[in-house]
Each structure stands twice: as C-alpha cells, then as structure tokens.
Write a protein that holds these residues in place. Structure first.
Motif, PDB file in Angstrom:
ATOM      1  N   ALA A 606     -22.197  11.929  28.403  1.00  0.00           N
ATOM      2  CA  ALA A 606     -21.505  10.648  28.232  1.00  0.00           C
ATOM      3  C   ALA A 606     -20.452  10.487  29.324  1.00  0.00           C
ATOM      4  O   ALA A 606     -19.589  11.342  29.490  1.00  0.00           O
ATOM      5  CB  ALA A 606     -20.856  10.586  26.854  1.00  0.00           C
ATOM      6  N   SER A 607     -20.547   9.374  30.074  1.00  0.00           N
ATOM      7  CA  SER A 607     -19.623   9.156  31.189  1.00  0.00           C
ATOM      8  C   SER A 607     -18.728   7.941  30.992  1.00  0.00           C
ATOM      9  O   SER A 607     -17.992   7.563  31.892  1.00  0.00           O
ATOM     10  CB  SER A 607     -20.422   8.976  32.483  1.00  0.00           C
ATOM     11  N   GLU A 608     -18.798   7.309  29.807  1.00  0.00           N
ATOM     12  CA  GLU A 608     -18.092   6.039  29.604  1.00  0.00           C
ATOM     13  C   GLU A 608     -16.580   6.161  29.789  1.00  0.00           C
ATOM     14  O   GLU A 608     -15.956   5.317  30.438  1.00  0.00           O
ATOM     15  CB  GLU A 608     -18.391   5.474  28.203  1.00  0.00           C
ATOM     16  N   ALA A 609     -15.973   7.205  29.214  1.00  0.00           N
ATOM     17  CA  ALA A 609     -14.510   7.342  29.295  1.00  0.00           C
ATOM     18  C   ALA A 609     -14.062   7.528  30.735  1.00  0.00           C
ATOM     19  O   ALA A 609     -13.093   6.907  31.191  1.00  0.00           O
ATOM     20  CB  ALA A 609     -14.050   8.518  28.425  1.00  0.00           C
ATOM     21  N   ALA A 610     -14.771   8.373  31.487  1.00  0.00           N
ATOM     22  CA  ALA A 610     -14.418   8.607  32.888  1.00  0.00           C
ATOM     23  C   ALA A 610     -14.607   7.332  33.703  1.00  0.00           C
ATOM     24  O   ALA A 610     -13.784   7.004  34.571  1.00  0.00           O
ATOM     25  CB  ALA A 610     -15.271   9.737  33.458  1.00  0.00           C
ATOM     26  N   ALA A 611     -15.687   6.599  33.423  1.00  0.00           N
ATOM     27  CA  ALA A 611     -15.937   5.348  34.140  1.00  0.00           C
ATOM     28  C   ALA A 611     -14.845   4.328  33.840  1.00  0.00           C
ATOM     29  O   ALA A 611     -14.416   3.580  34.725  1.00  0.00           O
ATOM     30  CB  ALA A 611     -17.308   4.786  33.756  1.00  0.00           C
ATOM     31  N   ALA A 612     -14.393   4.292  32.598  1.00  0.00           N
ATOM     32  CA  ALA A 612     -13.338   3.353  32.214  1.00  0.00           C
ATOM     33  C   ALA A 612     -12.056   3.636  32.986  1.00  0.00           C
ATOM     34  O   ALA A 612     -11.349   2.713  33.399  1.00  0.00           O
ATOM     35  CB  ALA A 612     -13.094   3.437  30.711  1.00  0.00           C
ATOM     36  N   GLU A 613     -11.747   4.913  33.197  1.00  0.00           N
ATOM     37  CA  GLU A 613     -10.525   5.268  33.929  1.00  0.00           C
ATOM     38  C   GLU A 613     -10.619   4.798  35.378  1.00  0.00           C
ATOM     39  O   GLU A 613      -9.655   4.256  35.928  1.00  0.00           O
ATOM     40  CB  GLU A 613     -10.299   6.782  33.884  1.00  0.00           C
ATOM     41  N   LEU A 635     -12.691  10.471  41.402  1.00  0.00           N
ATOM     42  CA  LEU A 635     -14.107  10.741  41.124  1.00  0.00           C
ATOM     43  C   LEU A 635     -14.334  12.238  40.966  1.00  0.00           C
ATOM     44  O   LEU A 635     -15.004  12.681  40.020  1.00  0.00           O
ATOM     45  CB  LEU A 635     -14.984  10.184  42.244  1.00  0.00           C
ATOM     46  N   GLY A 636     -13.761  13.028  41.885  1.00  0.00           N
ATOM     47  CA  GLY A 636     -13.921  14.481  41.799  1.00  0.00           C
ATOM     48  C   GLY A 636     -13.344  15.043  40.515  1.00  0.00           C
ATOM     49  O   GLY A 636     -13.975  15.877  39.853  1.00  0.00           O
ATOM     50  N   ARG A 637     -12.141  14.565  40.147  1.00  0.00           N
ATOM     51  CA  ARG A 637     -11.513  15.039  38.910  1.00  0.00           C
ATOM     52  C   ARG A 637     -12.326  14.619  37.686  1.00  0.00           C
ATOM     53  O   ARG A 637     -12.501  15.404  36.740  1.00  0.00           O
ATOM     54  CB  ARG A 637     -10.090  14.490  38.809  1.00  0.00           C
ATOM     55  N   SER A 638     -12.844  13.386  37.721  1.00  0.00           N
ATOM     56  CA  SER A 638     -13.643  12.889  36.591  1.00  0.00           C
ATOM     57  C   SER A 638     -14.908  13.709  36.413  1.00  0.00           C
ATOM     58  O   SER A 638     -15.307  14.035  35.287  1.00  0.00           O
ATOM     59  CB  SER A 638     -14.006  11.407  36.807  1.00  0.00           C
ATOM     60  N   LEU A 642     -16.086  16.003  33.311  1.00  0.00           N
ATOM     61  CA  LEU A 642     -17.394  15.828  32.676  1.00  0.00           C
ATOM     62  C   LEU A 642     -18.151  17.150  32.619  1.00  0.00           C
ATOM     63  O   LEU A 642     -18.799  17.462  31.611  1.00  0.00           O
ATOM     64  CB  LEU A 642     -18.223  14.794  33.449  1.00  0.00           C
ATOM     65  N   VAL A 643     -18.080  17.917  33.713  1.00  0.00           N
ATOM     66  CA  VAL A 643     -18.748  19.227  33.733  1.00  0.00           C
ATOM     67  C   VAL A 643     -18.171  20.128  32.644  1.00  0.00           C
ATOM     68  O   VAL A 643     -18.912  20.791  31.899  1.00  0.00           O
ATOM     69  CB  VAL A 643     -18.608  19.894  35.120  1.00  0.00           C
TER      70      VAL A 643
END
Length: 711
Positions: A606-613, A635-638, A642-643
């Motif tokens: 799930a990438s929604e939270a990172a994308a929202a930031e 992007l790198g931190r997100s 996620l990893v």
C-alpha cells in the motif's frame, strides 16, 4: 458500435459445455458418492462458477477511456462512436471538480456514487487550513470545503455512506441527477470522488467507458482513483482540439492521469478538426489544401511533442509509458459535427450546422457535401477501434484457451483421486472381512505413530525453506526500492515575451530625431525540473512490483508441491509396505488430503499514505534546485518507509505461517489417525451389505474412470 468477440464466444461455448458436463457428472455420480466425494465435486462447481462469473463481469468487458480537457468534445465523440450519433451522453453537463465517471450497461438504470471517506475528508480539511502560496492542492481543498459550507450540507452522513445508489427511472432524469452529484453547481458535488452511470443501452453491453476529468486534479485520492481505472483500460482516446493543440496543459493532463502500466493502447485524436480548418482556411488556396496541410502540421507537432516525452520516459526507465507516448505520434482526426452533417441533406442542417458550413465556404467558396463527408469521416477511427476489439477478442480467447485445459486437468485429478479411493475400498471389501479390517486399521494406526520423528524432520526442512524465502523477499524489496528510488531531471522550455525600444530617427530627417517605438519580441529559455507525478508513479509501481515479487519469491522458495511430496515420501517409505495388513496406496490418499490444507501467505503493498505526503508537498513541475532535491529525498525516504512496512508485513505473515506449520506438525499424526478412522468407519458401514457395496463400488469406479477419460 456494438462489441462482438467472435473467437471469445467460441471458447465461451466450450467453457459452458464443460460446466454442463460437470453438472451431468455430479448427477450421474450422486447415487454412489460419499459426503466427502460430493463435497469435492461441489467445490469444483463453485470454483468453476466463480471463475466464469469473474470472467463475465470483469475480464470480458472492453474498457474504453477518454482523456481530454473541458470542451474537448468527449461526449460528442462517444455519442458518435458508441451510440451512432444519438445524444445519449449529455453535452451540457460540465463537471466543476475533477470527478471521474464510468459508464456501463445495466438492466436497471442507476447512478452509483463513491464519496470521500471520513479520513480523506479530514485530510482535505487539514490541507485547506494551510497557506496556499500558489499550491493547487491547497486551493482546491479550500474550494471544496467552502462549497460544502455554502451548500449547507453536513458532510458526515454522506462520508459515512461510502457508496450510494440513485435510481434513474428514465433517461430524461439522468442529466438533472448527474448535475446534482457531479455538476458545476451540484449540491453534493464537493463530497463526490467518482460516479458510475449505469444505463439500459444495448450498445454498452460488453463495454465499460471511463470518462476522465477534464482538469488536472491535485487531490491525491481522486488522482489515484483515475489511474486505477485507466490501468484496466484496453484503449484510451486522448482528445485535443485544433485551437489548443498539444499545448502544455494537454500534455500535463495526459501525464498526470496516465498510469505507468496496464493501458492497452492510446490513440491521439484531434476532436474538433473543423475548428482548425476554420481558423486556417484563409491561409490556403483551397479547403482541400487546408485539409491536407493542417493534418500534416498537427502530425508534425505530435511527432515532435510526444517523441520528446517518449525519450524522457525511456531515459527514466518507464518503457510502457514511453511506448504509449510514441503511439500518440500518429494522430487521427474527427469532426463530430461534420460526421452528423454528412448523414443529412443540406436542407436538413440545423442553424449551427448551416453557420459552420457557410464559414468554411467563405474563404475559397469550395465547401461541398463531399467535403463535409471527408472532414467528418470516422472510418479511420472506427478501424482503429475495431483493431482494439479484435486484439481484446484474441486476448480473451487465449485466456479461456488457457483456463479451460487447466480446469479440465483439475477435474481429471479430482476424479482420478476419487477413482483410486473407490478402487482401494473395493480391494478391501473383496478381500477382507470385519476382523481383517480391524487388524488393518490397527496396523495403519501403529505405523503412523512410528513416523512422528521423520514427519518432524520434514517440517523442520520446510521451516528452514521458509526462512530462506523470507531472506530472498527482503533482498528483492531493497532491490526494487533502488530501482524506483531515483527521479530524472527533465528539460523544459518556455516562451517569453520581451519589449525593446527601437529608434525611428533618420539622420537626414531632422523631425524624426529622438523619436522611437516599442517592439515586442519572443524568446525561449530552457529549465530543469522534476515531475511530482513521476514520484507518485514510482511509488505506485514500487508497491505493485514489490507485492508481485514478494509473492513470487515466497512461492519459489516455498515450493508447496515439493514439500508435500517430501512429506508423503517420508511417511510412505517408513511404513511397512510388506505387511499383509497395510495398504500404502490407501495411506497415500489419506496423507494427500491432509496436506492439501496448506496454503502460502500473500502480501499487500500500500502506497497511498506515502503518495499523499508527496502530493501535499509538491505538484506539477518542480523547478527550483532546492525543491528538486527535497522531492528526491522525500521519494527516497518514502520508499525506505514502504520497504520497512513491507518487511514488517512479511515478518508477520511468515510468523503466522510458521505458527500454522508448527501447529500442523503437532497435529499431523493425529489428523492422519482421524482420517484413517473416518475411512475405515465408512468401509465398515459398506460391509454391512458387502455384495451390494461391491457392486456399487464397481459401478462407481467405472463411471469415474469413464468421466476422467471424457473430460
């Protein structure tokens, strides 16, 4: 244009025949089947019906999407292509917000509405309180919140619904209902994320139309919804108009809405070609010349624009997007208005049509009904659409050609297993009495108890394989993160207008001395930027690839088929097959049924939270060097986060699977003993009327073998 999948229909008939055959098998076997065998056939039927239903409801539909700015003629185009020129989709409907609309067939017309979730709305309220500083996402959030306040609506009841279905008793009410929920002044519009319009039109059977927003959407939840729908599309028509052809807004809209993968094909369409001809007709000696030259001009523009963006996508490693951009280098042309006019006599033209005809005739006096038909010719577009249909037909037919043999093999395996069991039961009934049966049962129970140690060794090997698979998954996640963790700098150009003062003085004309005028000139500058939409796309693609690779690595490292065979060999090879009271084939069937309960864990990325930031911090082209670095770091931190989240998920799922395996290990021998008891209890009941049972089992085995051959 009606959708017909001829090759698919042939395969569907084969599939339907297989279903009918399975029902016939069940009916023929029902007098002989035990409850356990009956359950196996019922499971086959449920699996068959589930696959068939999914194919009909989801896979079989041709999904068509339309991307284009407001007033690009999307409704007119769809009415011409799908509904033979009938005004089915309303032209006056103008969405205020970036609301995505799906259009599908249904016997009972209705409008399905998806509202924001309470969490999404809370994020919008939070965003609306920030200083906009030119940020489009903040401005849009403020507008949505303000519109709700003006309407007097309380958001909570709508947000808590999640989804709502509004009946549409007749087509005349469709436009007013649409405008209420997604129209420019709709009362509920600000709370709506997407809608699905279901209407009873035979042209829509077998089709799903995705009508995308006519504006770029800074709200991440709606952007992700749009990309999710587009990723399932067989064809996307990208509409632009001659008077605003391929400017930055067009390309930005396409790049923002187009997902990185999944789209089958994209077709660039100049959707108001009559407008381009009208603007240029005075520049040529004839309308025919204008027609040819304007097409060449637009094609050259498309080749230059999309060739540039295709190269950028290739350099960034986005090969699917690059291919889609290149497909836009060969545009098609349409005038929906002229296409309708071509179906009429001149005397039947409406006032608007007459006005356009006369304006095009004014420059060179050569506008004719033949020219109307040429400008409005949809044959190239219909040909392209038929090619899409043929490709989809081929794809669906191949899917069924794969599905049908796999399902046939599954049926054969089940029938073969049932026949083997019937045969083993028959051997026991023909050669044993109740005392022999009791001895064989006791012998099997004793021998099962002897293999506890070897069973434990095999489960230990399986748990070791599990750890190796986990390590492989974690390594793959880091590798995928590195792949999607970089953003490429791009080069953009912009045109500026400058002013300079030019002297009008002439030395021999003293009255001009000191006079001057201001000239306007243009110049082009280049700049570097990174695209915020690329960062969002990288996150989405990382999540999709990470999930796929995690599942594949786990499946490769934990070969369930091999594990089951190892356990089976360990058990059967350690039993005394030479004992007169022991039947290894009977034991193998019992062991196989016990092992079939094991299933591997699955993972969700799930990438929604990172994308929202990212979306809340950056939008569009990020030009400032410091901001570019900040976006790359974000992007790198997100991706790192996620990893970590995925590794935690993998660890949790692996631990659950480990617990299940250890529980199965502890109970495995007891489960086998339970299976033995059930089997021998059934045979004991059959011995009550031995001759009749033998006759029934022979008939049953014969039917099973026959059906296995016939499938």
């Amino acid at each position: 244009m009606a959708i017909q999948f001829k090759a698919t229909k042939e395969e569907e008939e084969r599939l339907a025949g297989l279903g009918a055959k399975l029902h016939k098998i069940k009916k023929s076997l029902s007098p002989y089947m035990t409850p356990r065998d009956s359950e196996k056939i019922d499971n086959l039927l449920r699996d068959f019906e589930k696959k068939e239903e999914k194919f009909q409801k989801e896979d079989r539909k041709l999904t068509l999407a339309v991307i284009g700015r407001v007033k690009a003629g999307k409704s007119s185009f769809l009415n011409e292509l799908i509904f033979q020129g009938k005004d089915v989709l309303p032209h006056a409907f103008r969405p205020k917000t970036a609301t995505l609309t799906k259009i599908e067939y249904d016997e009972e017309p209705h409008l399905s509405i998806e509202y924001y979730t309470p969490k999404e709305w809370a994020e919008l309220e939070k965003l609306a309180k920030e200083d906009d500083n030119g940020r489009e996402d903040v401005e849009t959030a403020k507008e949505l919140i303000e519109d709700v306040k003006k309407s007097g609506l309380l958001p909570a009841p709508y947000l808590e619904k999640g989804m709502e279905e509004i009946p549409l008793p007749d087509e005349s009410s469709m436009e007013s209902v649409l405008n209420e929920y997604v129209g420019a002044n709709g009362k509920v519009t600000p709370l709506v994320k997407s809608v699905t319009l279901c209407i009873r039109r035979p042209e829509l059977e077998g089709m799903s139309i995705v009508d995308t927003p006519g504006t770029n959407d800074p709200i991440i939840s709606r952007t992700q919804t749009t990309k999710k729908f587009l990723a399932q599309c067989d064809v996307v028509f990208f509409l632009t108009t001659g008077d605003q052809a391929l400017d930055a807004e067009d390309v930005d809209l396409l790049k923002a809405q187009l997902p990185g993968q999944g789209v089958g094909e994209i077709i660039l369409l100049d959707s108001k070609f009559d407008g381009a001809l009208l603007d240029a007709s005075y520049d040529y000696d004839s309308l025919e010349e204008a027609y040819e030259k304007e097409k060449e001009k637009f094609t050259a523009c498309a080749e230059k624009t999309f060739g540039h963006y295709a190269d950028e996508e290739s350099e960034a490693g986005h090969m699917e997007r690059a291919a889609l951009m290149r497909s836009c280098m060969k545009p098609l042309f349409l005038s929906s208005l002229m296409h309708r006019m071509a179906q009429k006599e001149e005397s039947q033209y409406s006032e608007e049509e007459r006005h356009v005809f006369e304006n095009l005739d004014e420059a060179n006096g050569d506008m004719t009904p033949e020219m109307v038909a040429k400008i409005g010719d949809m044959a190239p577009i219909e040909k392209a659409f038929r090619n899409v249909i043929a490709h989809k037909d081929e794809k669906l037919a191949k899917s069924l050609q794969t599905m049908i043999p796999a399902f046939q093999e599954n049926i054969r395996n089940v029938l073969h297993g049932m026949a083997e069991k019937a045969h083993q039961d028959l051997i026991i009934l023909e050669n044993k009495d109740k005392n022999d049966l009791a001895k064989q049962k006791k012998a099997m129970e004793d021998q099962i108890l002897k293999v506890r140690g070897d069973v434990g060794d095999q489960f230990s090997q399986t748990l070791a394989d599990l750890e190796h698979a986990k390590i492989a998954v974690v390594g793959e996640l880091h590798s995928i993160s590195a792949k999607w963790g970089s953003l490429q700098d791009k080069t953009g150009t912009e045109e500026h207008v400058g002013h300079r003062r030019v002297s009008d003085s002439t030395w021999w004309k003293f009255w001009t001395w000191g006079s001057s005028h201001v000239e306007t000139y243009t110049y082009t500058t280049s700049y570097k930027y990174v695209d915020a939409s690329d960062a969002l796309e990288n996150l989405r693609r990382f999540a999709a690839e990470a999930q796929q690779q995690a599942d594949e690595k786990m499946e490769d490292g934990m070969d369930l088929g091999q594990m089951k065979n190892r356990l089976l060999r360990a058990i059967v090879s350690n039993l005394d097959a030479g004992s007169a009271d022991f039947n290894p084939d009977h034991m193998r069937l019992i062991v196989q049924e016990t092992l079939n309960r094991i299933e591997l864990p699955v993972f969700q990325g799930a990438s929604e939270a990172a994308a929202a930031e990212i979306a809340s911090s950056f939008t569009g082209e990020v030009r400032d060097a410091g901001d570019r670095d900040s976006l790359k770091r974000l992007l790198g931190r997100s991706l790192d986060e996620l990893v970590k989240a995925l590794i935690n998920q993998v660890s949790e799922e692996v631990q659950k699977f480990r617990s299940q395996m250890m529980e199965l290990q502890d109970s495995f021998v007891d489960t086998l003993l339970e299976g033995v008891n059930k089997e021998f209890d059934e045979i004991s009941r059959q011995m009550a009327d031995k001759e009749k049972s033998i006759e029934s089992l022979k008939a049953y085995e014969g039917l099973l073998n026959r059906f296995e051959r016939e499938i």
